[in-house]
Design an enzyme around this catalytic site. Structure first.
Site, short mmCIF file in Angstrom:
data_model
loop_
_atom_site.label_atom_id
_atom_site.label_comp_id
_atom_site.label_asym_id
_atom_site.label_seq_id
_atom_site.Cartn_x
_atom_site.Cartn_y
_atom_site.Cartn_z
N ASN A 17 0.86 -1.17 0.00
CA ASN A 17 0.00 0.00 0.00
C ASN A 17 0.90 1.23 0.00
O ASN A 17 2.09 1.12 0.32
CB ASN A 17 -0.95 0.01 1.21
CG ASN A 17 -0.25 0.34 2.51
OD1 ASN A 17 0.76 -0.27 2.86
ND2 ASN A 17 -0.78 1.30 3.24
N HIS A 28 5.34 6.35 -6.43
CA HIS A 28 5.46 5.05 -5.78
C HIS A 28 6.85 4.83 -5.21
O HIS A 28 7.84 5.26 -5.79
CB HIS A 28 5.14 3.93 -6.79
CG HIS A 28 3.71 3.89 -7.20
ND1 HIS A 28 2.77 3.17 -6.52
CD2 HIS A 28 3.05 4.51 -8.22
CE1 HIS A 28 1.60 3.32 -7.10
NE2 HIS A 28 1.75 4.14 -8.14
#
Length: 152
Positions: A17, A28
């Site tokens: 997550n 990310h």
């Protein structure tokens, strides 16, 4: 946190997550100390070391990134069992739609929780999602000090 994806990728990497730094930056694996980007390059997936802000270049290399659970947390242990199961269901649908050759889940604990496979180990899995093979990798987070060789 938006996915970085395209149809027909070679590998769709799947994090657990978003961390708080990832959520704040929109990139990310953005937390300093996370080994994802260096390992991606050292493993030969990219011709140079990419920075998190360069994540949109990944599809040009046949790569993408998504997450099992969309909710950002400081630590993955803040997620509930229900979030993992729902994340596994949504991830399955995403993989069936995108059709990558491989789904690479970074985090064996997340994989076990999302897919109900308590005995899964790092490496290739027997499970396939549509025509996509599944590989489980160690978690690249700097918080994951147990694994010192993330390429193994």
């Amino acid at each position: 946190m938006p996915d970085v994806t395209a149809d027909g990728l070679r590998v769709l990497f799947c994090g657990i997550n978003p961390g708080l730094m990832t959520a704040a930056t929109g990139h990310h694996f953005a937390r300093p100390g996370n080994r994802f980007w260096p390992v991606l390059h050292l493993s030969g997936f990219t011709p140079r070391l990419l920075k998190p802000a360069e994540q949109d270049e990944l599809p040009s290399y046949g790569l993408g990134i998504t997450n099992v659970v969309a909710r950002a947390t400081a630590r993955a242990d803040e997620l509930t069992a229900e979030e993992y199961v729902e994340g596994g269901r949504l991830l399955t649908a995403r993989v069936e739609r995108l059709g990558p050759r491989w789904l690479a889940v970074v985090g064996v604990t997340a994989y076990r929780a999302a897919f109900g496979d308590r005995k899964a180990a790092i490496g290739p899995q027997e499970r396939m999602i549509g025509a996509s093979r599944v590989w489980v990798l160690p978690n690249p987070s700097g918080l994951n000090a147990v694994t010192t060789t993330p390429c193994s």
